[in-house]
Write a protein that holds these residues in place. Sequence first.
Motif, PDB file in Angstrom:
ATOM      1  N   GLY A   1      -8.595   3.057 -17.466  1.00  0.00           N
ATOM      2  CA  GLY A   1      -7.306   2.382 -17.402  1.00  0.00           C
ATOM      3  C   GLY A   1      -6.154   3.324 -17.684  1.00  0.00           C
ATOM      4  O   GLY A   1      -5.164   3.364 -16.937  1.00  0.00           O
ATOM      5  N   PHE A   2      -6.275   4.112 -18.742  1.00  0.00           N
ATOM      6  CA  PHE A   2      -5.184   5.010 -19.106  1.00  0.00           C
ATOM      7  C   PHE A   2      -5.013   6.111 -18.061  1.00  0.00           C
ATOM      8  O   PHE A   2      -3.893   6.414 -17.641  1.00  0.00           O
ATOM      9  CB  PHE A   2      -5.459   5.617 -20.487  1.00  0.00           C
ATOM     10  N   ASN A   3      -6.117   6.711 -17.642  1.00  0.00           N
ATOM     11  CA  ASN A   3      -6.016   7.800 -16.670  1.00  0.00           C
ATOM     12  C   ASN A   3      -5.495   7.313 -15.322  1.00  0.00           C
ATOM     13  O   ASN A   3      -4.752   8.025 -14.635  1.00  0.00           O
ATOM     14  CB  ASN A   3      -7.373   8.480 -16.489  1.00  0.00           C
ATOM     15  N   PHE A   4      -5.852   6.093 -14.927  1.00  0.00           N
ATOM     16  CA  PHE A   4      -5.421   5.565 -13.643  1.00  0.00           C
ATOM     17  C   PHE A   4      -3.918   5.281 -13.642  1.00  0.00           C
ATOM     18  O   PHE A   4      -3.181   5.741 -12.760  1.00  0.00           O
ATOM     19  CB  PHE A   4      -6.193   4.287 -13.329  1.00  0.00           C
ATOM     20  N   TYR A   5      -3.466   4.537 -14.639  1.00  0.00           N
ATOM     21  CA  TYR A   5      -2.054   4.138 -14.649  1.00  0.00           C
ATOM     22  C   TYR A   5      -1.139   5.266 -15.109  1.00  0.00           C
ATOM     23  O   TYR A   5      -0.121   5.560 -14.473  1.00  0.00           O
ATOM     24  CB  TYR A   5      -1.860   2.885 -15.498  1.00  0.00           C
TER      25      TYR A   5
ATOM     26  N   ILE B   1       5.433   1.780 -17.222  1.00  0.00           N
ATOM     27  CA  ILE B   1       4.276   1.346 -16.425  1.00  0.00           C
ATOM     28  C   ILE B   1       4.072  -0.145 -16.637  1.00  0.00           C
ATOM     29  O   ILE B   1       3.561  -0.585 -17.671  1.00  0.00           O
ATOM     30  CB  ILE B   1       3.013   2.135 -16.806  1.00  0.00           C
ATOM     31  N   ALA B   2       4.442  -0.929 -15.641  1.00  0.00           N
ATOM     32  CA  ALA B   2       4.470  -2.385 -15.789  1.00  0.00           C
ATOM     33  C   ALA B   2       3.101  -2.961 -16.093  1.00  0.00           C
ATOM     34  O   ALA B   2       2.953  -3.771 -17.017  1.00  0.00           O
ATOM     35  CB  ALA B   2       5.052  -3.019 -14.523  1.00  0.00           C
ATOM     36  N   PHE B   3       2.074  -2.579 -15.341  1.00  0.00           N
ATOM     37  CA  PHE B   3       0.783  -3.232 -15.541  1.00  0.00           C
ATOM     38  C   PHE B   3       0.110  -2.783 -16.837  1.00  0.00           C
ATOM     39  O   PHE B   3      -0.656  -3.540 -17.431  1.00  0.00           O
ATOM     40  CB  PHE B   3      -0.140  -2.983 -14.343  1.00  0.00           C
ATOM     41  N   TRP B   4       0.382  -1.576 -17.277  1.00  0.00           N
ATOM     42  CA  TRP B   4      -0.135  -1.142 -18.574  1.00  0.00           C
ATOM     43  C   TRP B   4       0.436  -2.036 -19.679  1.00  0.00           C
ATOM     44  O   TRP B   4      -0.274  -2.413 -20.623  1.00  0.00           O
ATOM     45  CB  TRP B   4       0.228   0.315 -18.799  1.00  0.00           C
TER      46      TRP B   4
END
Length: 617
Positions: A196-200, A248-251
């Motif tokens: 999750g962190f690396n993607f966003y 980052i909105a989705f984070w």
Amino acid sequence: MLIPASILAQSQNLQDSAWIRDNYTKTETYIPMRDGIKLFTTIYAPRDKTEKHPVLMNRTPYSCAPYGSTRWRNLWDPYWRYYFREGYIIVLQDVRGRWMSEGNFEDVRPFNKNKKGKETDEASDTYDTIDWLLANVAGNNGRVGVFGISYPGFYSTMAAASGHPALKAVSPQAPVTDWFMGDDFHHNGALSLMDGFNFYAGGFGYPRPLPTTVGPRNALIIPRNDNYQTFLNIGALPNFMKLTGDSIAFWKDLYNHPNYDSFWMARDARTAMFNIKPAMLVVGGLFDAEDCFGAWNLYKAIEKQSPGTDNRLVMGPWFHGQWGGRGDGSSLGNIRFGSRTSEWYQNQVELPFFNYHLKGKGTMDSLAEATIFFTGRNEWQTFKTWPPANSRQRSLYLLPNGLLAWTKPLSAKAGTTYTSNPAKPVPYTEDVHFNRTREYMTDDQRFASRRPDVITFQTEALDRDLTLGGVLTADLHVAISSTDADFVVKLIDVFPDEFVYADDHEEDKDYPMGGYQMLVRGEIMRGKFRKSFSNPVPFKPNQPDQVTFNLPDVAHTFKKGHRLMIQIQSSWFPLMDRNPQQFMNIYQAKDSDFKPAEITILHDSMHPSAIILPVLE
């Protein structure tokens, strides 16, 4: 003199490239949606005018680059070249709000069942695109297919829900389906921290105010040498939010919706799988570290919610997207599968599926309802239903002294205790690296067996083959010293001590396969969600409780002479975020909240912990 395979492949690619450029045209255009927003679309169309051609479309948030009418994507490298040879009109589209398309992007945009007027969703954007293509692309035969892997798999699912009469065949592959329950960024409520962190933060999540051909850049400067130590040093989840800020909105959405609420429910793609008209081919990998859940469970949702749909399932021994040209599918990590499974799938399943439904070519007689590769025995098997009709749920019980047996424990009081310390979490793999590996899905688990915070149970050496096919369930009876904990359960195939691959080459002998503990299935359960994912409840310290959850479906044969092993632990880092082992909103936890806890797995007559296996009889 033998010519190396790499040179032969390069020569073939050059020939395919030249042929495609000679026989196709590339057009870039904007297609208007019902609300006036225009989506950037690339169309590769055959020059041939002697027959009508079907349309095969891929909608993506990852860009349909390269941009420019004279710049062509290397579609001749992967197996897409087969579709060019068959004369398909290939369409690539930037989804709403991404890259060169207009509008605002929304992650896993919810399906709107009752759209009114100019309301849109991904299904309506697909419908409007198909309408435009049929009216404006010369030489089409009026039949359209959609396919895509991973996030494009989600857009394929939404395409199936569009209801467009010209859409005849759809193949969601490794489809993003439910980002809270099991795909990509959560598993049973636990955050897939590293992915999750690396993607966003790695670029995908940053805003794109205007259409652009330039992708976002990762502005974060963090060490890239040892992901275990790096993520441990960053600490509690609020510290990760400090690194990304408000950009980052989705984070931020992840942090604002810690439980399975209406936000997540609306983003479950299965809610759209009613009254599905096109033929469906759901594809996934048994060892897909990202969307294994999505493939199994999307297929099941279509079966249940659209029983009249021609719906088929294929699961191979693949990592994420491997069947789509990212390797031949003959091995993963140290494990071999005995054949080039990706190429077999491409030529024997997918191409015939689209050819039949979009070109009227061939038959579907050889494509079963479920085509599943069984590891261990390394064979494709076909079934009329999945799970198979001959699959029987049998409980394999945890016993004292690390044993497993088919009979319930007789002891009046028994359990195995370990200390889970969030300051020293169990790593998900033995290696040191920064990016999450895809090979961990079949990794040797001997490193974990040696840790005191991992408990191990195993059978005696099997006197016959044991084949599992279907739903795998962990049914644990536990007592913990705190108010919350995670439970990681791993199903492992223990190879005989003398095992070697029969065709070992000298360069393959560096890794000792004798006694190899192959991870077949692993899954995590956040304990506070054991009764409800929407309304978590704490544990009562030192009081017996029950934690039951499903692991992804399994298709594996434990060969005669092998052992079946179960490992249980309470951290899996940094694959999954750490549990403070205090009942709280973990997204708000402080570094000081993380406390050691005593975890006891009970296995006595009153608390018979078991793994419920889908045994094929």
